[in-house]
Design an enzyme around this catalytic site. Structure first.
Site, mmCIF file in Angstrom:
data_model
loop_
_atom_site.group_PDB
_atom_site.id
_atom_site.type_symbol
_atom_site.label_atom_id
_atom_site.label_comp_id
_atom_site.label_asym_id
_atom_site.label_seq_id
_atom_site.Cartn_x
_atom_site.Cartn_y
_atom_site.Cartn_z
ATOM 1 N N LYS A 9 35.978 33.674 95.161
ATOM 2 C CA LYS A 9 35.115 33.101 94.274
ATOM 3 C C LYS A 9 35.672 31.861 93.659
ATOM 4 O O LYS A 9 36.869 32.095 93.038
ATOM 5 C CB LYS A 9 34.778 34.175 93.233
ATOM 6 C CG LYS A 9 33.963 33.708 91.934
ATOM 7 C CD LYS A 9 33.437 34.555 90.926
ATOM 8 C CE LYS A 9 34.513 34.806 89.883
ATOM 9 N NZ LYS A 9 34.213 35.456 88.869
ATOM 10 N N SER A 25 25.541 20.270 103.290
ATOM 11 C CA SER A 25 26.840 21.306 103.219
ATOM 12 C C SER A 25 27.206 21.049 101.787
ATOM 13 O O SER A 25 26.901 20.395 100.960
ATOM 14 C CB SER A 25 28.000 20.643 104.270
ATOM 15 O OG SER A 25 28.192 19.427 104.060
ATOM 16 N N TYR A 58 27.127 25.911 103.499
ATOM 17 C CA TYR A 58 28.583 25.896 104.275
ATOM 18 C C TYR A 58 29.561 24.947 103.817
ATOM 19 O O TYR A 58 29.042 23.723 103.433
ATOM 20 C CB TYR A 58 28.450 25.879 105.783
ATOM 21 C CG TYR A 58 27.835 24.410 106.221
ATOM 22 C CD1 TYR A 58 28.953 23.409 106.510
ATOM 23 C CD2 TYR A 58 26.640 24.191 106.428
ATOM 24 C CE1 TYR A 58 28.504 22.404 107.121
ATOM 25 C CE2 TYR A 58 26.167 23.217 106.878
ATOM 26 C CZ TYR A 58 27.043 21.877 107.348
ATOM 27 O OH TYR A 58 26.705 21.047 107.715
#
Length: 126
Positions: A9, A25, A58
Site C-alpha cells: 500500500k 497506466s 497497472y
C-alpha cells in the site's frame, strides 16, 4: 485454497501529473516501486482521497527519485495533480504462505518522499 491479501500500500501519495493522451497506466517513481515491491505492469487499485473515485490500472516505472505519480489515459479523468491517492496491490496466497505474511505499507509526506513504512496497520479504536 488461495486468499487475496494486501501485498503493498502506498498511502497518501500526491498526484503529480494527469496525462489524458498518454497510454493508460500509472507511472510511479522507480525507487518507490522497488521499495514497495510493486512490479512494473502489475495490476494496482487506486483510491482517490479527494473525490472518492476508485479504479484499477497497472504500474509503470517513472524516473527514479522523481516523486512522480502520474495518472494516465482514461483514468486521467479520475485524478488531478494535487489529489491525494492510495495505491494498493494484492497477492494470492495459500494457507502455508499466510502464517508469516505481512504487507509492505509505505507512507508519504506532502512532497512524495517516504516518511515511514510498516508491515501492519494499527488496530482501529472504537
Amino acid at each position: 485454497m488461495h486468499i487475496n491479501m494486501l501485498k503493498a500500500k502506498l498511502h497518501r501519495a500526491r498526484v503529480t501529473h494527469s496525462e489524458l493522451d498518454y497510454e493508460g497506466s500509472c507511472a510511479i517513481d522507480g525507487k518507490i516501486l522497488d521499495f514497495s515491491g510493486i512490479r512494473e505492469y502489475e495490476q494496482i487499485h487506486i483510491y482517490n482521497i479527494n473525490n472518492g473515485q476508485r479504479f484499477t490500472t497497472y504500474a509503470i516505472r517513472a524516473e527514479e527519485g522523481s516523486g512522480v505519480f502520474s495518472i494516465n489515459g482514461a483514468a486521467a479523468r479520475l485524478a488531478c495533480p494535487g489529489d491525494l491517492i492510495i495505491i494498493a496491490a494484492f497477492a494470492s496466497l495459500d494457507e502455508k504462505e499466510l502464517k508469516n505474511y505481512k504487507p509492505t505499507l509505505v507512507y508519504f509526506d506532502g512532497n512524495n518522499k517516504i516518511s515511514h513504512s510498516s508491515h501492519s496497520i494499527p488496530v482501529q479504536a472504537a
